[in-house]
Design a protein around this motif. Sequence first.
Motif, short mmCIF file in Angstrom:
data_model
loop_
_atom_site.label_atom_id
_atom_site.label_comp_id
_atom_site.label_asym_id
_atom_site.label_seq_id
_atom_site.Cartn_x
_atom_site.Cartn_y
_atom_site.Cartn_z
N TYR A 55 77.09 34.70 51.56
CA TYR A 55 78.33 34.52 50.79
C TYR A 55 78.61 33.06 50.46
O TYR A 55 79.40 32.77 49.57
N TYR A 60 80.93 32.94 41.67
CA TYR A 60 81.90 33.84 41.07
C TYR A 60 82.02 33.65 39.56
O TYR A 60 82.31 34.58 38.84
N GLY A 97 87.23 38.68 44.03
CA GLY A 97 86.12 38.01 43.35
C GLY A 97 86.68 37.08 42.28
O GLY A 97 87.59 36.30 42.54
N ALA A 98 86.15 37.22 41.08
CA ALA A 98 86.61 36.36 39.99
C ALA A 98 87.92 36.89 39.35
O ALA A 98 88.42 36.30 38.40
N GLU A 116 91.51 36.50 48.71
CA GLU A 116 90.11 36.11 48.84
C GLU A 116 89.91 35.41 50.17
O GLU A 116 90.87 35.14 50.88
N SER A 118 87.55 32.49 50.86
CA SER A 118 87.38 31.04 50.89
C SER A 118 88.46 30.34 50.08
O SER A 118 88.99 30.88 49.11
N LYS A 120 88.04 27.87 48.17
CA LYS A 120 87.48 27.61 46.85
C LYS A 120 87.79 28.79 45.90
O LYS A 120 88.19 28.60 44.76
N MET A 121 87.59 30.00 46.41
CA MET A 121 87.84 31.19 45.59
C MET A 121 89.32 31.37 45.30
O MET A 121 89.71 31.78 44.21
N CYS A 122 90.15 31.09 46.31
CA CYS A 122 91.60 31.22 46.11
C CYS A 122 92.03 30.29 44.98
O CYS A 122 92.81 30.67 44.10
N TYR A 124 90.16 29.19 42.56
CA TYR A 124 89.57 29.71 41.32
C TYR A 124 90.50 30.77 40.71
O TYR A 124 90.77 30.76 39.50
N THR A 132 97.66 34.26 44.67
CA THR A 132 96.57 34.58 45.59
C THR A 132 96.96 34.32 47.04
O THR A 132 97.43 33.24 47.37
#
Length: 301
Positions: A55, A60, A97-98, A116, A118, A120-122, A124, A132
């Motif tokens: 992961y 993403y 995800g995205a 999410e 990570s 980083k993803m949050c 994004y 988020t």
Amino acid sequence: MIDREALTNCPLCDAGSDKARRLPKFSKDHLVRCGSCKFVYSLLIPNDEDYARVYGNYNYAAEDESRTDLNILKEREIASRLARYRQTGKVLDMAAGAGRFLVHFRDLGFTIYATEFSEKMCLYLEAKGITTYRGGLFPEGAEPGSFDVVVFTEIIEHINNPIPVLTEINRLLRPGGCVYITTPNFASLERRLIGPTWGMLMWPEHITYWSPRHLDLALGKTGFRRSRLTTQNISPYRIVQALKRGRMSSVLSDVSEQGFSDTAQEKVAGSKLLSTAKKLVNFGLGASGTGSGITAIYEKA
Ligand SMILES: [Zn+2]
């Protein structure tokens, strides 16, 4: 390397793993079948290094870029179907995800929320204007009883604690709200034909293996009743790919994999005759519960 541990109990019914039967054909994925409820799961628990490996570098943005027009059309259709649950106007996508599925709900006038893992993803997702929550599958700060719909697609096969997670989803839904679930079907014709090289067998990413019966069992235990469950979409591409790797390789070497690509699928969708044929095949698989993927809606009881 940190040692890996084994699951002591069935993730679904809690029976001891010592009573589970090993599935030697599926040893690459460490699969066992519960002696009590017959649920299939990976006995070996992935460790932090295993997770970081699969992961850690997941891209993403590529998920966003790889969407075809057909994907987008299908997602939009599903979102409009789920819109009939609208009361609070709030939709939550767990491990979004995205966030590509959520945006259709925004187009329909819903307020959209995501979770999410990570940071980083949050970030994004937030850059896309989606509220988020941190905390992954146990979102921090989400209001209990407030969501019309929780989206839970292609996630349940990644976890070996489905009961606590589904209980949490139930807690977040308003009374009568629904969870929308999709997951590969271990009881599918595709999996039976392909066997141990089936593409959905992918420890450490996939560690629990679902059938319609086992989904019913898990959701029934956690305060849901089934509204709709279908199985669909046999993938000729995946079957040919897998058989080519195995004993049918010489026979099938001339079969073009490109012929089964997404582009070809879009062409099928565009041709009336082909798309009717595909619908008939998928109808047969759906009716017998042996299609490759499960799609289900369960309502909070
Ligand atoms: Zn069990």
